[in-house]
Design a protein around this motif. Structure first.
Motif, PDB file in Angstrom:
ATOM      1  N   UNK A 107      -6.343  -1.723  -5.464  1.00  0.00           N
ATOM      2  CA  UNK A 107      -5.938  -0.554  -4.554  1.00  0.00           C
ATOM      3  C   UNK A 107      -5.651  -0.943  -3.278  1.00  0.00           C
ATOM      4  N   UNK A 108      -4.626   0.014  -2.253  1.00  0.00           N
ATOM      5  CA  UNK A 108      -4.590  -0.516  -1.404  1.00  0.00           C
ATOM      6  C   UNK A 108      -5.192  -0.372  -0.249  1.00  0.00           C
ATOM      7  N   UNK A 109      -6.100   0.794  -0.875  1.00  0.00           N
ATOM      8  CA  UNK A 109      -7.524   1.255   0.285  1.00  0.00           C
ATOM      9  C   UNK A 109      -8.226   0.473   0.679  1.00  0.00           C
TER      10      UNK A 109
ATOM     11  N   UNK B  35      -0.326   1.703  -4.495  1.00  0.00           N
ATOM     12  CA  UNK B  35      -0.376   2.501  -4.140  1.00  0.00           C
ATOM     13  C   UNK B  35       0.249   2.631  -2.932  1.00  0.00           C
ATOM     14  N   UNK B  36       0.217   3.798  -1.984  1.00  0.00           N
ATOM     15  CA  UNK B  36       0.837   4.008  -1.444  1.00  0.00           C
ATOM     16  C   UNK B  36       0.487   3.699   0.067  1.00  0.00           C
ATOM     17  N   UNK B  37       1.772   2.710   1.204  1.00  0.00           N
ATOM     18  CA  UNK B  37       0.804   2.082   1.929  1.00  0.00           C
ATOM     19  C   UNK B  37       2.007   2.502   2.802  1.00  0.00           C
ATOM     20  N   UNK B  38       2.559   3.976   2.681  1.00  0.00           N
ATOM     21  CA  UNK B  38       3.477   4.554   3.724  1.00  0.00           C
ATOM     22  C   UNK B  38       3.564   4.660   5.289  1.00  0.00           C
ATOM     23  N   UNK B  39       2.235   4.665   5.137  1.00  0.00           N
ATOM     24  CA  UNK B  39       1.550   4.643   6.967  1.00  0.00           C
ATOM     25  C   UNK B  39       1.380   3.618   8.083  1.00  0.00           C
TER      26      UNK B  39
ATOM     27  N   UNK C 147      10.441  -8.216   0.653  1.00  0.00           N
ATOM     28  CA  UNK C 147      11.159  -9.497   0.684  1.00  0.00           C
ATOM     29  C   UNK C 147       9.746  -9.391  -0.173  1.00  0.00           C
ATOM     30  N   UNK C 148       8.282  -9.920  -0.466  1.00  0.00           N
ATOM     31  CA  UNK C 148       7.322  -9.973  -1.729  1.00  0.00           C
ATOM     32  C   UNK C 148       7.763  -9.151  -2.617  1.00  0.00           C
ATOM     33  N   UNK C 149       8.249  -8.128  -2.779  1.00  0.00           N
ATOM     34  CA  UNK C 149       8.837  -7.765  -3.747  1.00  0.00           C
ATOM     35  C   UNK C 149      10.126  -8.202  -4.769  1.00  0.00           C
TER      36      UNK C 149
ATOM     37  N   UNK D 155       3.210  -1.950  -5.044  1.00  0.00           N
ATOM     38  CA  UNK D 155       3.498  -0.726  -5.814  1.00  0.00           C
ATOM     39  C   UNK D 155       3.637   0.256  -5.476  1.00  0.00           C
ATOM     40  N   UNK D 156       3.909   1.666  -5.770  1.00  0.00           N
ATOM     41  CA  UNK D 156       3.576   2.395  -5.724  1.00  0.00           C
ATOM     42  C   UNK D 156       2.722   3.264  -6.846  1.00  0.00           C
ATOM     43  N   UNK D 157       2.247   2.825  -7.859  1.00  0.00           N
ATOM     44  CA  UNK D 157       1.528   3.279  -8.882  1.00  0.00           C
ATOM     45  C   UNK D 157       1.735   2.224  -9.823  1.00  0.00           C
ATOM     46  N   UNK D 158       0.476   2.876 -11.152  1.00  0.00           N
ATOM     47  CA  UNK D 158       0.512   1.604 -12.888  1.00  0.00           C
ATOM     48  C   UNK D 158       1.611   1.638 -13.228  1.00  0.00           C
TER      49      UNK D 158
END
Length: 120
Positions: A46-48, A80-84, A98-100, A108-111
Protein backbone atom coordinates in the motif's frame (compact mmCIF):
# COMPACT_ATOMS: atom_id res chain seq x y z
CA UNK A 1 1.60 -8.57 8.17
CA UNK A 2 1.72 -10.20 4.75
CA UNK A 3 -0.54 -12.74 3.07
CA UNK A 4 0.03 -14.84 -0.01
CA UNK A 5 -2.74 -14.67 -2.60
CA UNK A 6 -3.05 -16.13 -6.06
CA UNK A 7 -4.48 -13.79 -8.68
CA UNK A 8 -4.95 -15.31 -12.16
CA UNK A 9 -2.47 -18.08 -11.27
CA UNK A 10 0.13 -15.51 -10.17
CA UNK A 11 1.39 -15.77 -6.57
CA UNK A 12 1.26 -12.32 -4.97
CA UNK A 13 2.49 -11.27 -1.52
CA UNK A 14 0.03 -8.68 -0.18
CA UNK A 15 1.31 -6.34 2.52
CA UNK A 16 -1.09 -4.88 5.07
CA UNK A 17 -1.69 -1.14 5.19
CA UNK A 18 -0.61 -1.12 8.83
CA UNK A 19 3.02 -1.63 9.68
CA UNK A 20 6.43 -0.08 9.67
CA UNK A 21 7.19 2.54 7.06
CA UNK A 22 9.20 1.32 4.10
CA UNK A 23 12.06 3.76 3.79
CA UNK A 24 15.29 1.93 2.94
CA UNK A 25 16.76 -0.88 0.88
CA UNK A 26 16.85 -3.19 3.90
CA UNK A 27 13.05 -2.91 4.17
CA UNK A 28 12.83 -3.96 0.52
CA UNK A 29 15.19 -6.89 1.11
CA UNK A 30 13.01 -8.14 3.97
CA UNK A 31 9.96 -8.17 1.67
CA UNK A 32 11.92 -9.77 -1.17
CA UNK A 33 13.09 -12.50 1.19
CA UNK A 34 9.54 -13.07 2.35
CA UNK A 35 8.31 -13.21 -1.25
CA UNK A 36 11.02 -15.66 -2.28
CA UNK A 37 10.33 -17.89 0.71
CA UNK A 38 6.60 -17.99 -0.09
CA UNK A 39 7.08 -18.32 -3.86
CA UNK A 40 5.52 -14.95 -4.74
CA UNK A 41 6.30 -13.29 -8.07
CA UNK A 42 4.94 -9.90 -6.99
CA UNK A 43 4.89 -7.89 -3.77
CA UNK A 44 1.99 -5.46 -3.35
CA UNK A 45 2.60 -2.62 -0.92
CA UNK A 46 0.00 0.00 0.00
CA UNK A 47 1.25 3.48 -0.90
CA UNK A 48 0.72 4.70 2.65
CA UNK A 49 3.39 2.30 3.89
CA UNK A 50 6.11 4.25 2.07
CA UNK A 51 8.07 6.98 3.76
CA UNK A 52 7.46 10.42 2.20
CA UNK A 53 11.02 10.38 0.84
CA UNK A 54 10.03 7.53 -1.50
CA UNK A 55 7.87 9.94 -3.49
CA UNK A 56 10.61 12.58 -3.74
CA UNK A 57 12.81 11.25 -6.52
CA UNK A 58 15.76 13.45 -5.59
CA UNK A 59 16.21 11.36 -2.40
CA UNK A 60 16.83 8.24 -4.55
CA UNK A 61 14.82 6.15 -2.08
CA UNK A 62 12.35 4.97 -4.73
CA UNK A 63 15.13 4.14 -7.17
CA UNK A 64 17.10 2.18 -4.59
CA UNK A 65 14.09 0.18 -3.42
CA UNK A 66 12.79 -0.54 -6.92
CA UNK A 67 16.29 -1.54 -8.06
CA UNK A 68 16.47 -4.15 -5.28
CA UNK A 69 13.23 -5.71 -6.51
CA UNK A 70 14.53 -5.70 -10.09
CA UNK A 71 17.83 -7.29 -9.04
CA UNK A 72 15.99 -10.18 -7.41
CA UNK A 73 13.43 -10.41 -10.23
CA UNK A 74 10.45 -9.81 -7.97
CA UNK A 75 7.76 -7.43 -9.19
CA UNK A 76 6.64 -4.56 -6.98
CA UNK A 77 3.26 -2.87 -6.96
CA UNK A 78 2.69 0.40 -5.13
CA UNK A 79 -1.05 0.27 -4.53
CA UNK A 80 -3.24 3.26 -3.79
CA UNK A 81 -3.78 6.92 -4.47
CA UNK A 82 -0.53 8.83 -4.94
CA UNK A 83 -2.14 11.78 -6.74
CA UNK A 84 -0.99 14.33 -4.17
CA UNK A 85 2.60 13.26 -4.85
CA UNK A 86 2.29 13.22 -8.64
CA UNK A 87 0.49 16.58 -8.61
CA UNK A 88 3.51 18.07 -6.86
CA UNK A 89 6.15 16.56 -9.14
CA UNK A 90 6.22 16.22 -12.92
CA UNK A 91 9.34 14.05 -12.56
CA UNK A 92 7.40 11.59 -10.38
CA UNK A 93 4.48 11.64 -12.84
CA UNK A 94 6.89 10.72 -15.65
CA UNK A 95 8.54 8.04 -13.51
CA UNK A 96 5.16 6.45 -12.68
CA UNK A 97 4.12 6.49 -16.34
CA UNK A 98 7.37 4.79 -17.40
CA UNK A 99 7.15 2.18 -14.64
CA UNK A 100 3.58 1.32 -15.59
CA UNK A 101 4.67 0.57 -19.16
CA UNK A 102 6.95 -2.21 -17.96
CA UNK A 103 6.58 -5.60 -16.29
CA UNK A 104 8.57 -4.98 -13.10
CA UNK A 105 7.13 -2.00 -11.22
CA UNK A 106 3.56 -0.75 -11.24
CA UNK A 107 1.83 2.13 -9.51
CA UNK A 108 -1.83 1.07 -9.40
CA UNK A 109 -4.91 2.70 -7.92
CA UNK A 110 -6.64 -0.36 -6.47
CA UNK A 111 -6.90 -4.15 -6.32
CA UNK A 112 -9.20 -4.25 -9.35
CA UNK A 113 -6.52 -2.60 -11.48
CA UNK A 114 -4.03 -5.16 -10.14
CA UNK A 115 -6.32 -8.04 -11.16
CA UNK A 116 -6.64 -6.57 -14.66
CA UNK A 117 -2.86 -6.22 -15.02
CA UNK A 118 -2.21 -9.78 -13.88
CA UNK A 119 -4.66 -11.28 -16.39
CA UNK A 120 -1.84 -11.58 -18.83
Amino acid sequence: MVTLQTIHDVPVLMCAAEGEAISRESDALDLIGDASYQGAQWVVIPAERFDEAFFQLRTRVAGDIIQKFANYRVGIVILGDISRHTAASSALRDFVRECNRGRQTWFLADAEELRERLKG
